[in-house]
Write an enzyme that holds these catalytic residues in place. Structure first.
Site, PDB file in Angstrom:
ATOM      1  N   SER A   1      19.672 -27.906 -38.320  1.00  0.00           N
ATOM      2  CA  SER A   1      20.999 -27.970 -38.935  1.00  0.00           C
ATOM      3  C   SER A   1      21.835 -29.024 -38.227  1.00  0.00           C
ATOM      4  CB  SER A   1      21.698 -26.625 -38.788  1.00  0.00           C
ATOM      5  OG  SER A   1      21.899 -26.376 -37.417  1.00  0.00           O
ATOM      6  N   LYS A   2      22.779 -29.572 -38.976  1.00  0.00           N
ATOM      7  CA  LYS A   2      23.534 -30.673 -38.381  1.00  0.00           C
ATOM      8  C   LYS A   2      24.469 -30.234 -37.269  1.00  0.00           C
ATOM      9  CE  LYS A   2      26.177 -31.096 -42.616  1.00  0.00           C
ATOM     10  NZ  LYS A   2      26.110 -31.915 -43.790  1.00  0.00           N
ATOM     11  N   ARG A   3      24.725 -28.943 -37.177  1.00  0.00           N
ATOM     12  CA  ARG A   3      25.559 -28.492 -36.074  1.00  0.00           C
ATOM     13  C   ARG A   3      24.825 -28.619 -34.739  1.00  0.00           C
ATOM     14  NH1 ARG A   3      26.613 -25.963 -40.018  1.00  0.00           N
ATOM     15  NH2 ARG A   3      28.575 -26.520 -40.972  1.00  0.00           N
ATOM     16  N   LYS A   4      23.493 -28.581 -34.821  1.00  0.00           N
ATOM     17  CA  LYS A   4      22.740 -28.600 -33.557  1.00  0.00           C
ATOM     18  C   LYS A   4      21.957 -29.880 -33.328  1.00  0.00           C
ATOM     19  CE  LYS A   4      22.652 -23.675 -33.371  1.00  0.00           C
ATOM     20  NZ  LYS A   4      21.931 -22.499 -33.764  1.00  0.00           N
TER      21      LYS A   4
END
Ligand code: GLU
Length: 485
Positions: free
Chosen positions: A255-258
């Site tokens: 995911s782009k958060r990580k």
């Protein structure tokens, strides 16, 4: 095999950035096609009218080309099985939905959204199985005619079997069974005449004579619906191969958060395409004999679908950097110079920087020092007070996250839309201008005295700006800053 040629497809939905997962699936399709002297088809699945974007389609194609994964048929190169954009194939999807209605495998559903909302609310309240209650499945011919004469809008739903099991034969996973009673009477055609993913995907795969569907694991649960569609049409199924999902280092779905997930970010960050491809190859496959560095041609030579390994592959930046370094050590001086010239100090970028640079220097030896943030990747935040007076560390993290998310949606990366997105977040979170703009400036440029903020953000670019916002949020999570008093 009843298919006389290997034909595989990559079917991205053009709804966002070119995802590393798209590169990964593209690579395996590409290698399999080349290995078997088959064809790779690029089909753009743009039936979601609200979320599909021409700019996203363009970026996906550019990133695939950057990786060197080219296709034999597609919207840009044509081919005998076009059109290759699903939105241009609506007549085919409608025609096939009608065939299923006529053959009794599908039916028109006239339920209004109010009725469906009520039904859902009731199902939730009772704790019963969610899904369409099949209200229109057995309407009389007279009722259907009356609804049609009254021009009531309808969707077409698939008449799913209510008992038994559907078996998905997956080349890597064996037979996966699904209980039919848990499969909803899926919408095939929406009331605006657009197909849903399931119908369009199956009809197009069949008409494009796709022999192998190689896609990500997240589609396994859709596959029984596809199998039932193949059966309803009386068509032969392709071979299904579901690749393991890429994961963050904590094993959650990537995911782009990580992790940055846009291929364009990695291109901008100076990852060589051959290193990226090699890294993606290792996500699902091993060359054997502990060999980790290999070219696509070497992979094609040794490739067997059966050797794909299903363990959750970790998209690990440290490993990617190591891999990139291996390739960098080998590149020729010519390519090294070319890379710096084209990717880092490219002329378009220098032209944009020039007016700001000349205002702030008297000698060229000051250029790099003054403008380094236009060229760098991650910045260093040690010793920079990012959190403004009157805001907490957490508020700052929230703001950076919201700004990154909002800028994710800005595809036209120019001053007005960037400014609007920034203002929207300021208003949403109710931050005062004096608290808001300086911390953003520090995060994206690393300094107080950068050229004007929006102009700087435009030049730094979409990928790197979003990366720095998220990176600074991570930095503050790991190194909370006290609110200056
Ligand atoms: N449009 C789907 C996607 O975006 C395609 C999935 C498939 O390959 O069937 O991934």
């Amino acid at each position: 095999m009843a298919f006389d040629q290997v034909r595989v497809r990559l079917a991205p939905s053009p709804t966002g950035d070119p995802h590393v997962g798209t590169g990964y699936i593209a690579l395996f399709n590409f290698v399999f096609a080349r290995k078997n002297k088959g064809k790779l088809i690029l089909r753009i699945e743009d039936t979601d009218q609200v979320r599909s974007r021409a700019s996203s389609e363009q970026m996906i194609m550019e990133s695939l080309r950057w990786l060197g994964l080219d296709w034999d048929e597609g919207p840009d190169v044509g081919g005998a099985f076009g059109p290759y954009r699903q939105s241009e194939r609506r007549h085919l999807h409608q025609e096939h939905a009608n065939k299923l209605v006529t053959s009794g495998h599908a039916y028109r559903c006239f339920c209004t959204s109010e009725r469906l909302d009520e039904m859902r609310a009731k199902q939730k309240a009772d704790g019963s199985q969610l899904g369409y209650d099949r209200h229109c499945r057995n309407l009389s011919d007279a009722a259907i005619s009356a609804n049609l004469s009254a021009s009531k809008p309808f969707v077409v739903r698939m008449k799913m079997p209510t008992d038994g099991v559907t078996i998905v034969k997956d080349l890597l996973r064996g037979n996966v069974e699904f209980e039919n009673q848990r499969i909803d009477d899926q919408v095939l055609l929406k009331s605006d005449g657009y197909p849903t993913y399931h119908l369009a995907n199956v009809v197009d795969d069949h008409l494009m004579k796709i022999s192998h569907v190689i896609r990500a694991e997240e589609w396994v649960s859709s596959t029984p619906k596809h199998v039932l569609l193949y059966e309803a049409f009386g068509w032969e199924q392709p071979t299904f191969v579901h690749m393991p999902l890429l994961r963050n280092t904590d094993k959650s779905k990537i995911s782009k958060r990580k992790n940055p997930v846009s291929l364009r970010y990695y291109q901008r960050a100076g990852i060589l395409p051959e290193a990226m491809v090699n890294f993606l190859a290792l996500m699902g496959w091993s060359f054997g004999n502990d060999i980790e560095i290999f070219t696509v041609s070497e992979m094609i030579e040794k490739f067997e679908l059966e050797r794909i390994n299903l363990g959750g592959p970790i998209f690990d930046q440290t490993k990617l950097n190591w891999m990139n370094n291996q390739y960098m050590q080998k590149i020729s001086t010519g390519r090294f110079v070319e890379y710096l010239r084209d990717q880092i100090f490219n002329i378009d970028q220098l032209l944009k920087i020039k007016p700001f640079a000349v205002e702030r220097m008297d000698r060229f030896d000051q250029f790099l020092d003054n403008n380094i943030f236009f060229f760098n990747g991650a910045l260093k935040y040690d010793g920079i007070p990012l959190v403004p007076a009157g805001k907490t560390n957490d508020e700052m993290i929230t703001m950076l996250g919201r700004l990154a998310e909002t800028l994710d949606e800005v595809y036209d990366w120019s001053m007005d839309p960037i400014k609007q997105a920034m203002d929207a977040v300021k208003t949403e979170l109710n931050w005062k201008p004096k608290d808001y703009f300086m911390p953003i400036r520090l995060v994206v440029t690393g300094r107080k005295d950068s050229p004007p903020l929006v102009e700087s953000i435009e030049i730094i670019g979409r990928e790197m700006t979003r990366f720095r916002l998220r990176d600074a949020a991570d930095y503050l999570k790991a190194h909370p800053q006290k609110t200056p008093s």
